[in-house]
Write a protein that holds these residues in place. Structure first.
Motif, PDB file in Angstrom:
ATOM      1  N   CYS A  12       2.158  13.446   0.396  1.00 18.64           N
ATOM      2  CA  CYS A  12       2.699  12.839   1.619  1.00 18.64           C
ATOM      3  C   CYS A  12       4.041  13.476   1.976  1.00 18.64           C
ATOM      4  N   GLY A  14       5.910  12.200   4.513  1.00 15.87           N
ATOM      5  CA  GLY A  14       6.725  11.176   5.163  1.00 15.87           C
ATOM      6  C   GLY A  14       6.868  11.336   6.654  1.00 15.87           C
ATOM      7  N   GLU A  16       5.532   9.669   8.979  1.00 16.60           N
ATOM      8  CA  GLU A  16       5.535   8.334   9.582  1.00 16.60           C
ATOM      9  C   GLU A  16       4.480   8.106  10.662  1.00 16.60           C
ATOM     10  N   THR A  19       2.530   4.948  10.069  1.00 17.64           N
ATOM     11  CA  THR A  19       3.261   3.699  10.298  1.00 17.64           C
ATOM     12  C   THR A  19       3.214   3.274  11.763  1.00 17.64           C
ATOM     13  N   VAL A  27       2.028  -0.626   7.035  1.00 18.11           N
ATOM     14  CA  VAL A  27       2.228   0.702   6.449  1.00 18.11           C
ATOM     15  C   VAL A  27       3.679   1.083   6.701  1.00 18.11           C
ATOM     16  N   ILE A  29       7.270   3.533   5.073  1.00 15.90           N
ATOM     17  CA  ILE A  29       7.783   4.595   4.208  1.00 15.90           C
ATOM     18  C   ILE A  29       8.533   3.926   3.063  1.00 15.90           C
ATOM     19  N   ALA A  42       4.521   7.286   2.228  1.00  8.69           N
ATOM     20  CA  ALA A  42       4.078   6.045   2.861  1.00  8.69           C
ATOM     21  C   ALA A  42       3.336   5.178   1.850  1.00  8.69           C
ATOM     22  N   CYS A  56      -4.680   4.501   9.960  1.00  9.58           N
ATOM     23  CA  CYS A  56      -3.703   5.301   9.219  1.00  9.58           C
ATOM     24  C   CYS A  56      -4.342   6.574   8.664  1.00  9.58           C
TER      25      CYS A  56
END
Length: 70
Positions: A12, A14, A16, A19, A27, A29, A42, A56
């Motif tokens: 991952c 990150g 986002e 999210t 979901v 971070i 995440a 997601c």
């Protein structure tokens, strides 16, 4: 319905994106964890609220999210 969401946290980055599409806003971070690549990965904050929509997983550019329905 029960759901299981698995993140390959080491891959991952990150970004986002996951999210932003979760209809339940569960979901997030993980600011407390840093993966091998140096990113905050995440994770799901409350799996009991997950409806297993897989939004997601669909939006993840690196395909690191797996959603299973039971």
């Amino acid at each position: 319905m029960t759901a299981k969401v698995t993140f390959n946290s080491d891959r991952c980055k990150g970004c986002e994106l996951c999210t932003t599409v979760c209809p339940k806003h569960i979901v997030a971070i993980d600011q407390a964890v840093i993966n091998r690549k140096g990113y905050h990965p995440a994770h799901v904050t409350d799996i009991s609220q997950c409806i297993a929509c897989a939004s997601c997983a669909k939006i993840c550019p690196d395909s690191i999210i797996t959603v299973e329905k039971f």
